[in-house]
Scaffold this motif. Structure first.
Motif, PDB file in Angstrom:
ATOM      1  N   ARG A 209       0.832  -1.219   0.000  1.00 46.86           N
ATOM      2  CA  ARG A 209       0.000   0.000   0.000  1.00 46.86           C
ATOM      3  C   ARG A 209       0.857   1.256   0.000  1.00 46.86           C
ATOM      4  O   ARG A 209       0.581   2.220  -0.709  1.00 46.86           O
ATOM      5  CB  ARG A 209      -0.938  -0.007   1.209  1.00 46.86           C
ATOM      6  CG  ARG A 209      -2.040  -1.062   1.142  1.00 46.86           C
ATOM      7  CD  ARG A 209      -3.068  -0.886   2.248  1.00 46.86           C
ATOM      8  NE  ARG A 209      -4.086  -1.929   2.184  1.00 46.86           N
ATOM      9  CZ  ARG A 209      -4.080  -3.037   2.935  1.00 46.86           C
ATOM     10  NH1 ARG A 209      -3.126  -3.213   3.848  1.00 46.86           N
ATOM     11  NH2 ARG A 209      -5.033  -3.940   2.805  1.00 46.86           N
ATOM     12  N   GLN A 210       1.924   1.237   0.807  1.00 45.86           N
ATOM     13  CA  GLN A 210       2.811   2.394   0.873  1.00 45.86           C
ATOM     14  C   GLN A 210       3.506   2.629  -0.461  1.00 45.86           C
ATOM     15  O   GLN A 210       3.639   3.767  -0.920  1.00 45.86           O
ATOM     16  CB  GLN A 210       3.838   2.183   1.997  1.00 45.86           C
ATOM     17  CG  GLN A 210       4.768   3.366   2.256  1.00 45.86           C
ATOM     18  CD  GLN A 210       5.930   3.397   1.289  1.00 45.86           C
ATOM     19  OE1 GLN A 210       6.434   2.355   0.880  1.00 45.86           O
ATOM     20  NE2 GLN A 210       6.334   4.594   0.886  1.00 45.86           N
ATOM     21  N   SER A 211       3.947   1.547  -1.094  1.00 45.49           N
ATOM     22  CA  SER A 211       4.607   1.663  -2.391  1.00 45.49           C
ATOM     23  C   SER A 211       3.639   2.204  -3.443  1.00 45.49           C
ATOM     24  O   SER A 211       3.987   3.081  -4.243  1.00 45.49           O
ATOM     25  CB  SER A 211       5.142   0.291  -2.836  1.00 45.49           C
ATOM     26  OG  SER A 211       5.817   0.382  -4.061  1.00 45.49           O
ATOM     27  N   PHE A 212       2.427   1.690  -3.435  1.00 47.63           N
ATOM     28  CA  PHE A 212       1.404   2.167  -4.377  1.00 47.63           C
ATOM     29  C   PHE A 212       1.156   3.656  -4.177  1.00 47.63           C
ATOM     30  O   PHE A 212       1.128   4.435  -5.139  1.00 47.63           O
ATOM     31  CB  PHE A 212       0.111   1.375  -4.175  1.00 47.63           C
ATOM     32  CG  PHE A 212      -0.957   1.670  -5.190  1.00 47.63           C
ATOM     33  CD1 PHE A 212      -1.055   0.922  -6.356  1.00 47.63           C
ATOM     34  CD2 PHE A 212      -1.876   2.702  -4.990  1.00 47.63           C
ATOM     35  CE1 PHE A 212      -2.042   1.195  -7.305  1.00 47.63           C
ATOM     36  CE2 PHE A 212      -2.854   2.986  -5.913  1.00 47.63           C
ATOM     37  CZ  PHE A 212      -2.951   2.229  -7.081  1.00 47.63           C
ATOM     38  N   ASP A 213       0.979   4.065  -2.928  1.00 48.31           N
ATOM     39  CA  ASP A 213       0.709   5.475  -2.631  1.00 48.31           C
ATOM     40  C   ASP A 213       1.884   6.370  -3.030  1.00 48.31           C
ATOM     41  O   ASP A 213       1.687   7.461  -3.569  1.00 48.31           O
ATOM     42  CB  ASP A 213       0.414   5.656  -1.137  1.00 48.31           C
ATOM     43  CG  ASP A 213      -0.893   4.993  -0.711  1.00 48.31           C
ATOM     44  OD1 ASP A 213      -1.705   4.655  -1.598  1.00 48.31           O
ATOM     45  OD2 ASP A 213      -1.089   4.809   0.505  1.00 48.31           O
ATOM     46  N   SER A 214       3.113   5.898  -2.781  1.00 49.47           N
ATOM     47  CA  SER A 214       4.295   6.683  -3.137  1.00 49.47           C
ATOM     48  C   SER A 214       4.385   6.904  -4.640  1.00 49.47           C
ATOM     49  O   SER A 214       4.726   7.996  -5.101  1.00 49.47           O
ATOM     50  CB  SER A 214       5.571   5.985  -2.639  1.00 49.47           C
ATOM     51  OG  SER A 214       5.665   6.017  -1.243  1.00 49.47           O
ATOM     52  N   HIS A 215       4.079   5.858  -5.402  1.00 45.02           N
ATOM     53  CA  HIS A 215       4.105   5.992  -6.863  1.00 45.02           C
ATOM     54  C   HIS A 215       3.026   6.965  -7.347  1.00 45.02           C
ATOM     55  O   HIS A 215       3.273   7.790  -8.232  1.00 45.02           O
ATOM     56  CB  HIS A 215       3.917   4.627  -7.526  1.00 45.02           C
ATOM     57  CG  HIS A 215       5.138   3.775  -7.523  1.00 45.02           C
ATOM     58  ND1 HIS A 215       5.609   3.148  -6.398  1.00 45.02           N
ATOM     59  CD2 HIS A 215       6.005   3.439  -8.527  1.00 45.02           C
ATOM     60  CE1 HIS A 215       6.704   2.465  -6.692  1.00 45.02           C
ATOM     61  NE2 HIS A 215       6.962   2.624  -7.974  1.00 45.02           N
TER      62      HIS A 215
ATOM     63  N   THR B 222       6.863  -3.345  -7.297  1.00 42.46           N
ATOM     64  CA  THR B 222       7.192  -2.143  -8.067  1.00 42.46           C
ATOM     65  C   THR B 222       6.536  -2.157  -9.442  1.00 42.46           C
ATOM     66  O   THR B 222       5.985  -1.145  -9.892  1.00 42.46           O
ATOM     67  CB  THR B 222       8.720  -2.008  -8.230  1.00 42.46           C
ATOM     68  OG1 THR B 222       9.320  -1.938  -6.935  1.00 42.46           O
ATOM     69  CG2 THR B 222       9.075  -0.751  -9.016  1.00 42.46           C
ATOM     70  N   ALA B 223       6.578  -3.311 -10.108  1.00 41.82           N
ATOM     71  CA  ALA B 223       6.005  -3.406 -11.453  1.00 41.82           C
ATOM     72  C   ALA B 223       4.510  -3.092 -11.447  1.00 41.82           C
ATOM     73  O   ALA B 223       4.017  -2.348 -12.306  1.00 41.82           O
ATOM     74  CB  ALA B 223       6.256  -4.796 -12.024  1.00 41.82           C
ATOM     75  N   LEU B 224       3.785  -3.656 -10.488  1.00 38.14           N
ATOM     76  CA  LEU B 224       2.342  -3.442 -10.423  1.00 38.14           C
ATOM     77  C   LEU B 224       1.997  -1.998 -10.075  1.00 38.14           C
ATOM     78  O   LEU B 224       1.022  -1.438 -10.587  1.00 38.14           O
ATOM     79  CB  LEU B 224       1.723  -4.395  -9.404  1.00 38.14           C
ATOM     80  CG  LEU B 224       1.725  -5.883  -9.801  1.00 38.14           C
ATOM     81  CD1 LEU B 224       1.379  -6.755  -8.601  1.00 38.14           C
ATOM     82  CD2 LEU B 224       0.752  -6.138 -10.946  1.00 38.14           C
ATOM     83  N   CYS B 225       2.774  -1.397  -9.192  1.00 34.35           N
ATOM     84  CA  CYS B 225       2.526   0.002  -8.808  1.00 34.35           C
ATOM     85  C   CYS B 225       2.944   0.961  -9.922  1.00 34.35           C
ATOM     86  O   CYS B 225       2.258   1.946 -10.206  1.00 34.35           O
ATOM     87  CB  CYS B 225       3.283   0.325  -7.521  1.00 34.35           C
ATOM     88  SG  CYS B 225       2.740  -0.612  -6.074  1.00 34.35           S
TER      89      CYS B 225
ATOM     90  N   GLU C 147      -6.107  -2.087  -3.840  1.00 34.01           N
ATOM     91  CA  GLU C 147      -6.390  -3.341  -3.146  1.00 34.01           C
ATOM     92  C   GLU C 147      -6.171  -4.552  -4.038  1.00 34.01           C
ATOM     93  O   GLU C 147      -5.848  -5.634  -3.551  1.00 34.01           O
ATOM     94  CB  GLU C 147      -7.809  -3.315  -2.582  1.00 34.01           C
ATOM     95  CG  GLU C 147      -7.993  -2.307  -1.460  1.00 34.01           C
ATOM     96  CD  GLU C 147      -6.908  -2.413  -0.391  1.00 34.01           C
ATOM     97  OE1 GLU C 147      -6.692  -3.528   0.134  1.00 34.01           O
ATOM     98  OE2 GLU C 147      -6.259  -1.382  -0.094  1.00 34.01           O
ATOM     99  N   GLN C 148      -6.331  -4.385  -5.346  1.00 32.59           N
ATOM    100  CA  GLN C 148      -6.032  -5.482  -6.275  1.00 32.59           C
ATOM    101  C   GLN C 148      -4.540  -5.835  -6.219  1.00 32.59           C
ATOM    102  O   GLN C 148      -4.185  -7.020  -6.207  1.00 32.59           O
ATOM    103  CB  GLN C 148      -6.415  -5.096  -7.703  1.00 32.59           C
ATOM    104  CG  GLN C 148      -7.897  -5.168  -8.004  1.00 32.59           C
ATOM    105  CD  GLN C 148      -8.220  -4.693  -9.416  1.00 32.59           C
ATOM    106  OE1 GLN C 148      -7.379  -4.080 -10.087  1.00 32.59           O
ATOM    107  NE2 GLN C 148      -9.425  -4.963  -9.869  1.00 32.59           N
ATOM    108  N   VAL C 149      -3.703  -4.818  -6.204  1.00 36.17           N
ATOM    109  CA  VAL C 149      -2.257  -5.042  -6.143  1.00 36.17           C
ATOM    110  C   VAL C 149      -1.885  -5.741  -4.839  1.00 36.17           C
ATOM    111  O   VAL C 149      -1.082  -6.688  -4.842  1.00 36.17           O
ATOM    112  CB  VAL C 149      -1.487  -3.711  -6.290  1.00 36.17           C
ATOM    113  CG1 VAL C 149       0.015  -3.926  -6.072  1.00 36.17           C
ATOM    114  CG2 VAL C 149      -1.718  -3.093  -7.664  1.00 36.17           C
TER     115      VAL C 149
END
Length: 228
Positions: free
Chosen positions: A108-114, A179-182, A211-213
């Motif tokens: 979640r943190q990685s997704f938000d950062s991206h 990383t790839a998904l985000c 949430e999918q990631v």
């Protein structure tokens, strides 16, 4: 009797020195912030020092004074952006969380950062065009990456011992998949919208995709159930 004349000694004003130091740091940050936008939008070859100076509260001469030149400024931008991502990842108290929850929070943190730093994504794409020629000159990056992968490896080992993660997961593979998904959600926003008539950045889509990631990564990490 001759009168003595007091000798005045000039003592540096610590407060004044502190103010100058803060002003210098603020100027440097202002330059880096604008330079990040310019390099992300136009790349190293397209960005111009004149334009960066025009948009900042300083001069072209001061940019050269602080950074030495355009390539050095570009490398400083890369260093700043990569450090931001790595420090944000390190801020999660992984040791205090159960393995499954810790991995979910990392995703979640990685997704938000991206999502919050689309300029970082464009910088990474630009730097890949240069085959990471400038990234190799960023000090401390490999050390931070190594520490991050080591921390993930410890987390995976803990999860495997507790029976919630399967054996054989490589920590670098986990990082790559996250990383790839985000990354895709940001890097392909416009082409995906044009090709499929769906905006991945619409609020509802962002929430769903986040949430999918998490679900994809957690299922990939999960211990396999042996059927009797």
């Amino acid at each position: 009797m001759a009168r003595r004349t007091a000798t005045r000694i000039n003592v540096p004003d610590a407060r004044a020195n502190g103010d100058r130091s803060r002003d210098a740091e603020a100027t440097r940050e202002n330059i880096l912030e604008i330079a990040t936008e310019e390099f992300a939008d136009k790349g190293l070859s397209g960005a111009r020092i004149d334009k960066i100076a025009e948009r900042t509260s300083t001069s072209k001469r001061m940019i050269y004074y602080y950074f030495g030149g355009k390539e050095a400024l570009y490398r400083a931008v890369l260093q700043r952006e990569y450090m931001r991502i790595r420090y944000a990842e390190a801020a999660i108290a992984r040791d205090r969380l159960a393995p499954e929850r810790a991995v979910a929070e990392i995703v979640r943190q990685s997704f938000d950062s991206h999502m919050e730093r689309p300029t970082f994504i464009r910088l990474v794409m630009n730097e890949n065009i240069h085959r990471a020629e400038h990234l190799k000159h960023v000090p401390g990056l490999r050390r931070l990456n190594k520490a991050m992968i080591s921390s993930l490896d410890e987390l995976l080992s803990r999860g495997m011992k507790e029976g919630v993660f399967r054996a054989g997961i490589d920590a670098l593979d986990l990082h790559t998949n996250i990383t790839a998904l985000c990354f895709y959600t940001v890097s392909n926003r416009y082409t995906f919208r044009e090709g499929f008539a769906r905006d991945m950045w619409a609020r509802r889509e962002v929430k769903k995709r986040r949430e999918q990631v998490v679900d994809v990564i957690m299922r990939w990490c999960a211990a396999r159930t042996v059927k009797s």
